[in-house]
Design an enzyme around this catalytic site. Sequence first.
Site, PDB file in Angstrom:
ATOM      1  N   PHE A   1     -57.260  27.241 -40.969  1.00 30.51           N
ATOM      2  CA  PHE A   1     -57.159  25.641 -41.648  1.00 30.51           C
ATOM      3  C   PHE A   1     -55.845  25.271 -41.452  1.00 30.51           C
ATOM      4  O   PHE A   1     -54.881  26.129 -41.751  1.00 30.51           O
ATOM      5  CB  PHE A   1     -57.551  25.861 -43.109  1.00 30.51           C
ATOM      6  CG  PHE A   1     -59.148  25.956 -43.409  1.00 30.51           C
ATOM      7  CD1 PHE A   1     -59.809  26.839 -42.852  1.00 30.51           C
ATOM      8  CD2 PHE A   1     -59.806  25.225 -44.269  1.00 30.51           C
ATOM      9  CE1 PHE A   1     -61.206  27.081 -43.198  1.00 30.51           C
ATOM     10  CE2 PHE A   1     -61.113  24.919 -44.270  1.00 30.51           C
ATOM     11  CZ  PHE A   1     -61.738  26.171 -43.888  1.00 30.51           C
TER      12      PHE A   1
ATOM     13  N   HIS B   1     -49.593  25.401 -41.358  1.00 30.40           N
ATOM     14  CA  HIS B   1     -50.769  26.081 -41.664  1.00 30.40           C
ATOM     15  C   HIS B   1     -51.104  26.083 -42.934  1.00 30.40           C
ATOM     16  O   HIS B   1     -50.214  26.261 -43.946  1.00 30.40           O
ATOM     17  CB  HIS B   1     -50.580  27.524 -41.114  1.00 30.40           C
ATOM     18  CG  HIS B   1     -51.819  28.333 -41.064  1.00 30.40           C
ATOM     19  ND1 HIS B   1     -52.071  29.095 -42.190  1.00 30.40           N
ATOM     20  CD2 HIS B   1     -52.673  28.728 -40.276  1.00 30.40           C
ATOM     21  CE1 HIS B   1     -53.423  29.738 -42.093  1.00 30.40           C
ATOM     22  NE2 HIS B   1     -53.647  29.556 -40.816  1.00 30.40           N
ATOM     23  N   HIS B   2     -52.567  26.057 -43.511  1.00 29.35           N
ATOM     24  CA  HIS B   2     -52.709  25.855 -44.760  1.00 29.35           C
ATOM     25  C   HIS B   2     -52.360  26.928 -45.624  1.00 29.35           C
ATOM     26  O   HIS B   2     -52.464  27.031 -46.918  1.00 29.35           O
ATOM     27  CB  HIS B   2     -54.297  25.582 -44.956  1.00 29.35           C
ATOM     28  CG  HIS B   2     -54.828  24.538 -45.705  1.00 29.35           C
ATOM     29  ND1 HIS B   2     -54.323  24.667 -47.442  1.00 29.35           N
ATOM     30  CD2 HIS B   2     -55.871  23.693 -45.644  1.00 29.35           C
ATOM     31  CE1 HIS B   2     -55.022  23.795 -47.763  1.00 29.35           C
ATOM     32  NE2 HIS B   2     -55.760  22.987 -46.902  1.00 29.35           N
ATOM     33  N   SER B   3     -52.136  28.055 -45.119  1.00 31.49           N
ATOM     34  CA  SER B   3     -51.822  29.385 -45.879  1.00 31.49           C
ATOM     35  C   SER B   3     -50.263  29.047 -46.772  1.00 31.49           C
ATOM     36  O   SER B   3     -49.910  29.614 -47.553  1.00 31.49           O
ATOM     37  CB  SER B   3     -51.881  30.586 -45.011  1.00 31.49           C
ATOM     38  OG  SER B   3     -50.738  30.534 -44.226  1.00 31.49           O
TER      39      SER B   3
ATOM     40  N   ASN C   1     -51.763  28.154 -52.466  1.00 33.61           N
ATOM     41  CA  ASN C   1     -52.715  27.246 -52.822  1.00 33.61           C
ATOM     42  C   ASN C   1     -53.443  27.781 -54.133  1.00 33.61           C
ATOM     43  O   ASN C   1     -53.450  29.023 -54.399  1.00 33.61           O
ATOM     44  CB  ASN C   1     -53.814  27.731 -51.732  1.00 33.61           C
ATOM     45  CG  ASN C   1     -53.597  27.372 -50.424  1.00 33.61           C
ATOM     46  OD1 ASN C   1     -53.809  26.123 -49.657  1.00 33.61           O
ATOM     47  ND2 ASN C   1     -52.850  28.117 -49.547  1.00 33.61           N
TER      48      ASN C   1
END
Length: 507
Positions: A57, A172-174, A359
Site C-alpha cells: 500500500f 509507503h504506507h508502513s 499506523n
Amino acid sequence: MNAAGADTDTVLRKRQLTVRTTSSNGGNGFRVGGGKGAAAATPPEPVSPSARLLEDFFIVVVIGIATPVNDPVARAGIAAQFARYPRFRSIQVTDEDGGNPRWVRTTLNLDDHIIYPELDMDAVAADPDKAVEDYVASLSTKPMDESRPLWEFHVLDFPTSEAAATTAIRVHHSLGDGMSLLTLLMACTRSAADPARLPAMPPLPTRAGAIYARPRPPASAGALAFAAWLWSFVALAWHTVVDVASFFATTMFLKDPHTLFKRVKHGEFQRKRIVHRGLSLDDVKLVKNAMNCTVNDVLVGITYSALSRYYYRKSGDTDTDEDIRLRTILLVNLRPTTSLHAYVDMINSGREDEVKWGNALGFIILPFFIGMHKDPLDYVRKAKKVVDRKKSSLEVVFTHLAAEVILKLFGLKAAAAIFHRMISHTTISFSNMIGPVEQVEFCGHPVVFIAPSGYGPPEALTVNFQSYINTMMVNLAVDEAQFPDCHELLDDFSESLRQIKDAALSL
C-alpha cells in the site's frame, strides 16, 4: 507516460519490503545489504503488525503550489523539516534468521528522494493537466527501492490550470497512516500570512456515539435517563456482536454483488489513475447545519448520490424501486482526538522522537446504497442513519486488534491473505480527513491545493476526502481500465453536492 510492461507489474506485485542484513559485533550493529550508509546507533524499533500488513500500500499526495519551484529552497526545506523525522530516515531490516523486521536508521541522500522526471514536453505543452495526471498514474506501476527510506518527491515544474507547479509525494504506507502524514504536513508548513509561525490548527472534532465515553447521568436526571444510559451499553454490545459476525463472514464467504464499481480482474495488478475535484466546504457545512448532522455524514451522502448517478447512467438499469447494497472499508483513526495538536506541539519543541508515528488504524465495514431518490436530502438522511448505527459499536477496535492477533498467531502470509480476501469481498475504500484551515507554505512555496490518495488496495475504486481552507477535495483512485471516464464520476460528485445543497436551502 506509458504504463510499465508486464515484467514491471510482476516485480511490483512480488517485491519484498524488508532488506536482508547480517549482524556483526555480537549483534550490536547492522550492515545493510545493498543499502547506502551505515545504520545509526539508535536502537531498532520493531515494525508494527499493521505496518507489515500494508506492504503493498502506498500513499500519494499531490500538492499544487502557487510559484515555480525554487530548487535550493525546496531542498533546504525538505532537509531541515521533512527528512529529519525518524521514520523518514529509516529502512526495514530483517536478520538472516528471518526474525521480525525492524526500523533501522540509515544515511539519507536527498538526490535519491527528490526526482525531476523527464517528460515529453510536446505532451506537456498540449495538455499540462493530463501530463501531470498521466505521470502520477505511472507511479502505481513503479516499485520503490527498499534499500532506501520509502518516500519520494516528484517535482513537475510547469504550470497547469490549477497551479504554477505540482509535487507528487509518494510514501509507503508502513511509514505512517493519514494522521501521521497530516501531523508531518502541519509541522513542516508555515502560515502563508506569517511564515514565522505554524499554521492555525484545525478545530478539535466533536465526537458522539456509544463507542466514545458517555458520562453517567446525575441522580437528579431521573430513572428514565439512567435506564437510557444503561441501554446504550446493551446496544453497544449487541451491535458489536453483529458487526464482528459480519467481519468474519466477509473474510470467509460474504461478498458484495457485482456492479460497475466491483473490481473485474482479481489477482492482476491494474494501473491506478488518481484524479481530484474541489468542492465547496462552505456548501458542505451548509448542508451539515441544515440537517443537524456531521460533515462526515454529508460526505457519505454525497458519495451515495454520486455513485448512484454514475451507476444508473452507465448501466442502463431501469429498476430503481430498491436500493443496491454495497459495502465500503471506512478507515478510522484510533488515536485520541487531541493527538494532532499534541504531536505538532512535540515536533515544534524538538521532541519528534516522542511522536507515535506509524499506523494506528481500525476500519468499519460501512454499507453503501445505490438508489434513486426524488429528494436529494434522502441520501444524507440514509448516510446519517448508517453512520450513527456504526458509532454504536466497537467494530473499529475489534478490527484493529484482530489484525494484530491474526498476524501473531498465523504469520504475515496468512494474515495478508485474510486481509486481502476481506477487502476483495467489499467494493470501495473510503476515508476523509480535515486539513489546514488557512493557506500554508511548504518549504517556502505557497500551497494551492492538497489532494491525497493512494494505491494498493485490491479494489477498483477508492474515495478520499481532504479539506484545505474552504475547499473539500474529493480524490479518486480508480482502476484505469475499468473507469476510463473517471472525470465524469467527478462531475457526479459536483452535481450531487449542488442538488443536496439546493434542497437544504429549501429547509
